[in-house]
Structures are given as C-alpha cells and as structure tokens.
Design an enzyme around this catalytic site. Structure first.
Site, PDB file in Angstrom:
ATOM      1  N   ASP A  34       1.041  -1.309  -0.085  1.00  0.00           N
ATOM      2  CA  ASP A  34       0.042   0.021   0.045  1.00  0.00           C
ATOM      3  C   ASP A  34       1.040   1.274   0.073  1.00  0.00           C
ATOM      4  OD1 ASP A  34      -1.575   2.009   0.645  1.00  0.00           O
ATOM      5  OD2 ASP A  34      -2.799   1.263   1.938  1.00  0.00           O
ATOM      6  N   VAL A  35       0.957   2.147  -1.261  1.00  0.00           N
ATOM      7  CA  VAL A  35       1.711   3.207  -1.119  1.00  0.00           C
ATOM      8  C   VAL A  35       1.885   4.118  -0.315  1.00  0.00           C
ATOM      9  CG1 VAL A  35       2.312   2.678  -3.861  1.00  0.00           C
ATOM     10  CG2 VAL A  35       0.579   4.074  -2.888  1.00  0.00           C
ATOM     11  N   TYR A  79      -8.093  15.046  -8.333  1.00  0.00           N
ATOM     12  CA  TYR A  79      -7.008  14.180  -9.134  1.00  0.00           C
ATOM     13  C   TYR A  79      -6.134  15.155 -10.019  1.00  0.00           C
ATOM     14  CZ  TYR A  79      -5.463  10.754 -12.756  1.00  0.00           C
ATOM     15  OH  TYR A  79      -4.847   9.857 -13.494  1.00  0.00           O
ATOM     16  N   LYS A 113      -1.989  15.389  -9.780  1.00  0.00           N
ATOM     17  CA  LYS A 113      -0.953  15.171 -10.785  1.00  0.00           C
ATOM     18  C   LYS A 113      -0.124  16.508 -10.885  1.00  0.00           C
ATOM     19  CE  LYS A 113      -2.009  10.921 -11.491  1.00  0.00           C
ATOM     20  NZ  LYS A 113      -1.169   9.958 -11.199  1.00  0.00           N
ATOM     21  N   VAL A 117      -6.798   6.761 -20.690  1.00  0.00           N
ATOM     22  CA  VAL A 117      -6.412   5.269 -21.194  1.00  0.00           C
ATOM     23  C   VAL A 117      -7.456   4.511 -20.529  1.00  0.00           C
ATOM     24  CG1 VAL A 117      -4.710   3.735 -20.723  1.00  0.00           C
ATOM     25  CG2 VAL A 117      -3.930   5.988 -20.285  1.00  0.00           C
ATOM     26  N   THR A 155      -8.815   1.795 -18.859  1.00  0.00           N
ATOM     27  CA  THR A 155      -8.538   0.920 -17.724  1.00  0.00           C
ATOM     28  C   THR A 155      -9.536   1.034 -16.475  1.00  0.00           C
ATOM     29  OG1 THR A 155      -7.535   2.625 -16.180  1.00  0.00           O
ATOM     30  CG2 THR A 155      -5.887   1.560 -17.808  1.00  0.00           C
TER      31      THR A 155
HETATM   32  N1  NAD Z   1      -6.249   5.588 -16.936  1.00  0.00           N
HETATM   33  C1  NAD Z   1      -6.221   6.736 -17.169  1.00  0.00           C
HETATM   34  O1  NAD Z   1      -6.788   7.200 -18.076  1.00  0.00           O
HETATM   35  C2  NAD Z   1      -4.734   7.443 -17.073  1.00  0.00           C
HETATM   36  C3  NAD Z   1      -4.432   8.710 -17.425  1.00  0.00           C
HETATM   37  C4  NAD Z   1      -3.323   9.219 -17.009  1.00  0.00           C
HETATM   38  C5  NAD Z   1      -2.441   8.837 -15.922  1.00  0.00           C
HETATM   39  N2  NAD Z   1      -3.029   7.676 -15.369  1.00  0.00           N
HETATM   40  C6  NAD Z   1      -2.323   7.214 -14.144  1.00  0.00           C
HETATM   41  O2  NAD Z   1      -1.622   5.965 -14.352  1.00  0.00           O
HETATM   42  C7  NAD Z   1      -1.452   5.069 -13.056  1.00  0.00           C
HETATM   43  C8  NAD Z   1      -2.136   3.565 -13.163  1.00  0.00           C
HETATM   44  O3  NAD Z   1      -3.698   3.723 -13.576  1.00  0.00           O
HETATM   45  P1  NAD Z   1      -4.499   2.816 -14.284  1.00  0.00           P
HETATM   46  O4  NAD Z   1      -5.284   3.515 -15.385  1.00  0.00           O
HETATM   47  O5  NAD Z   1      -3.531   1.955 -14.645  1.00  0.00           O
HETATM   48  O6  NAD Z   1      -5.557   2.426 -12.949  1.00  0.00           O
HETATM   49  P2  NAD Z   1      -5.732   1.022 -12.612  1.00  0.00           P
HETATM   50  O7  NAD Z   1      -7.088   1.041 -11.901  1.00  0.00           O
HETATM   51  O8  NAD Z   1      -6.055   0.184 -13.814  1.00  0.00           O
HETATM   52  O9  NAD Z   1      -4.640   0.414 -11.888  1.00  0.00           O
HETATM   53  C9  NAD Z   1      -4.036   0.872 -10.616  1.00  0.00           C
HETATM   54  C10 NAD Z   1      -3.335   0.053  -9.688  1.00  0.00           C
HETATM   55  O10 NAD Z   1      -3.023   0.550  -8.701  1.00  0.00           O
HETATM   56  C11 NAD Z   1      -3.509  -0.111  -7.592  1.00  0.00           C
HETATM   57  N3  NAD Z   1      -3.641   0.830  -6.376  1.00  0.00           N
HETATM   58  C12 NAD Z   1      -4.759   1.420  -5.995  1.00  0.00           C
HETATM   59  N4  NAD Z   1      -4.449   2.010  -4.774  1.00  0.00           N
HETATM   60  C13 NAD Z   1      -3.062   1.549  -4.278  1.00  0.00           C
HETATM   61  C14 NAD Z   1      -2.410   1.916  -3.154  1.00  0.00           C
HETATM   62  N5  NAD Z   1      -2.670   2.490  -2.107  1.00  0.00           N
HETATM   63  N6  NAD Z   1      -1.122   1.175  -3.065  1.00  0.00           N
HETATM   64  C15 NAD Z   1      -0.601   0.407  -3.936  1.00  0.00           C
HETATM   65  N7  NAD Z   1      -1.470  -0.004  -5.326  1.00  0.00           N
HETATM   66  C16 NAD Z   1      -2.606   0.659  -5.348  1.00  0.00           C
HETATM   67  C17 NAD Z   1      -4.738  -0.737  -7.921  1.00  0.00           C
HETATM   68  O11 NAD Z   1      -4.966  -2.095  -6.923  1.00  0.00           O
HETATM   69  C18 NAD Z   1      -4.430  -1.219  -9.177  1.00  0.00           C
HETATM   70  O12 NAD Z   1      -3.820  -2.429  -9.692  1.00  0.00           O
HETATM   71  C19 NAD Z   1      -2.395   6.076 -12.050  1.00  0.00           C
HETATM   72  O13 NAD Z   1      -1.340   6.868 -11.435  1.00  0.00           O
HETATM   73  C20 NAD Z   1      -3.248   7.086 -12.763  1.00  0.00           C
HETATM   74  O14 NAD Z   1      -3.470   8.275 -12.137  1.00  0.00           O
HETATM   75  C21 NAD Z   1      -4.010   7.026 -15.754  1.00  0.00           C
END
Ligand code: NAD
Length: 275
Positions: free
Chosen positions: A65-66, A158, A162, A191, A193
């Site tokens: 857990d980060v 959010y 960032k 993205v 996800t």
């Molecule tokens: N999906 C998008 O549109 C997008 C766009 C820009 C940036 N991002 C960034 O990319 C990164 C990954 O996002 P994603 O889209 O793959 O999301 P996701 O929800 O698919 O995956 C996120 C992962 O982080 C884990 N997680 C959540 N809280 C946590 C914690 N406290 N400690 C450890 N792990 C934890 C989750 O269990 C999950 O496996 C994030 O930082 C997000 O802000 C995503």
C-alpha cells in the site's frame, strides 16, 4: 548479495492496468520485474502469468500500500534480495481517481486521492533513494497525467494530485541528476483501464479514451532506454527531457499550454469540459 546481470524495475500498483502492462513490457525485454500492489491476489496472478511467459524468476511481487512507508521499506528490501540490491528503475504508478463535481464527491475521497497519488509517490521516492543511489544509471518514472497541464473540473483533486506529481518530478530531476539518478514523468490523456469505471467525465467524452495500456507501457519503456550516441551528444547541449506526453492529443494539449498565454489555455479547457 551479488547484483544480478539483469536490470531491475519495481512498479507500484502493477497488478492491473498501466502498471501491469509496464511490468509485462520490461519482462519481455529481459528485466527482473517487481510487481507490487494492494491487490495481493492480483499480484500473485500477475507474477504467475509473467513467469509462465518469461520463465521462472522473471518476476517477484508482494503486498504494497503506497501510503504506508513501512510497506515500501519491506517491499524494497524483499525485491533487493532477489535483484542483488539493484533498482535500475522505480515506476511510481499506483493511483486512484474519483470523478464528480467537487462538492458532490465526499471529502474523504478527495483526501484519499491526495494520499495515494501524491503521498504514495513521496513515500516511494524517499524509501527507494538508497537503492537508486547505489545503482549506476538509476531512474524514476512517475505517472503524471494530461490533467496536470491545466486544472480539470470534475476531477479537481485528481488533477491537483498530478500537479503535485509534476512538481515533485521537476524538483527531484534537478536535485538527483548530480547524484546520477534520472527522474521523468509520463503524461497520458485518457487510457482504457479500470480507473475510469464509474468515473464518467465530460473531458473523456469530448477527448475520447484513445490510449491502451500498451501505448503507455511502450512510452515508459522508450524513455527509460539509455540515450543513443547522438542522444548523448545532444544531451550535452540540449536540456534533459523531463515530461513526456503520451499520444497525439496529450502532446497537442501540452504544446498548446507551452505556446499560448494562460487565458487561452483556460479557454481550451473550458471548451473541452463544456464548463
Ligand atoms: N487510466 C487513465 O486514463 C490514466 C491517465 C493518466 C494517468 N493515469 C495514471 O496511471 C496510473 C495507473 O492507472 P491505471 O489507469 O492503470 O489504473 P488502474 O485502476 O487500472 O490500476 C491502478 C492499480 O493501482 C493499485 N492501487 C490503488 N491504490 C493503491 C495503493 N494505495 N497502493 C498500491 N497500489 C494501489 C490498484 O490495485 C491497481 O492495480 C495512475 O497513477 C493514474 O493516475 C491513468
């Protein structure tokens, strides 16, 4: 313990989404990958699948857990046992999103967003520093976002988180470069996800969700490569790249923000968000 000949990468939040695709990309290139996430069954699945494809010992993983720095220390120590102390690349990827009009989103959700998205990166960089410093050519890549170009309605905390990741990346890039640690950030737009599930936003409907996790993982892999001979020569005269927007729309938004006065940036974002 002796350092292994394989470079080693640890990715937070890598049981799913962009993190998962990132460990997959680096494992395919022969790196030792560390899969760490709060989702422990997800970590176990990912490690087993990575080892199926890339062979036994391709991946290690565990609970992280980060927001808990003690868990960071434990995860890093476990990973270093296998990597022989090497940490060539730390990817601070774990993040959450809770969309909605600011006052409609519970205050606790705003605070949790900041705690994970900002606190998690601060913890990760702080805890990993001794390993990074001990690894020649070490790097950090933080998951920023196109929402750090201009503050985004409906995802206010959010977007603010960032902006903090952007600031931290810029500060550490300057501070750690003298110590041989390179720090960068990638900036994807939307993205496809699980992060977006239940999080409809006007921006995502206007701009579309065009990127795949593989697009982002490929970009991370690309910017983590050591510079070519030409790149090294250019690097002596040109400024280092700190931020990399992912995909054409994000690149266009970032360029616009760099080139136009801020009132025009506000106007562009007003239109994107129908505000
Ligand atoms: N999906 C998008 O549109 C997008 C766009 C820009 C940036 N991002 C960034 O990319 C990164 C990954 O996002 P994603 O889209 O793959 O999301 P996701 O929800 O698919 O995956 C996120 C992962 O982080 C884990 N997680 C959540 N809280 C946590 C914690 N406290 N400690 C450890 N792990 C934890 C989750 O269990 C999950 O496996 C994030 O930082 C997000 O802000 C995503």
């Amino acid at each position: 313990m002796p350092a292994t000949s394989r470079p080693a990468i640890l990715v937070s939040g890598s049981a799913a989404g962009i993190g998962r695709a990132t460990v997959e990309r680096f494992a395919a290139a022969g790196w030792l990958v560390g899969v760490y996430d709060v989702d422990v069954p997800g970590v176990e699945r990912a490690v087993a699948e990575l080892e199926d494809v890339h062979g036994a010992g391709a991946a290690v993983g565990g609970a992280l857990d980060v927001t808990d720095v003690e868990q960071w220390h434990r995860a890093l120590a476990e990973f270093a046992e296998v990597s022989g102390g090497r940490l060539d690349l730390l990817v601070n990827n774990a993040g959450i999103l809770r969309a909605g009009r600011f006052a409609d989103v519970p205050l606790a959700a705003h605070h949790l967003t900041i705690e994970i998205n900002v606190g998690g990166v601060v913890n990760g960089c702080h805890a990993a520093y001794p390993y990074l410093k001990a690894t020649p050519g070490a790097q950090v890549i933080n998951l920023c976002s196109a929402s750090a170009i201009y503050g985004q309605p409906e995802i206010a905390s959010y977007s603010a988180s960032k902006f903090a990741v952007r600031g931290l990346t810029e500060a550490l890039e300057l501070e750690w470069r003298k110590e041989g640690i390179r720090v960068q950030a990638v900036w994807p737009l939307w993205v496809n996800t699980a992060l977006l599930e239940g999080n409809d936003t006007t921006s995502a409907s206007t701009m579309g969700v065009r990127l795949t996790v593989e697009d982002v993982a490929e970009q991370i892999f690309d910017i983590a490569k050591p510079p070519s001979l030409v790149g090294r020569a250019l690097g002596r005269v040109a400024p280092a790249r700190v931020h990399t927007a992912v995909g054409l729309p994000a690149k266009a938004l970032a360029l616009t923000a760099d080139l136009v006065p801020s009132f025009l940036s506000r106007e562009v974002n007003k239109r994107i968000n129908h505000s």
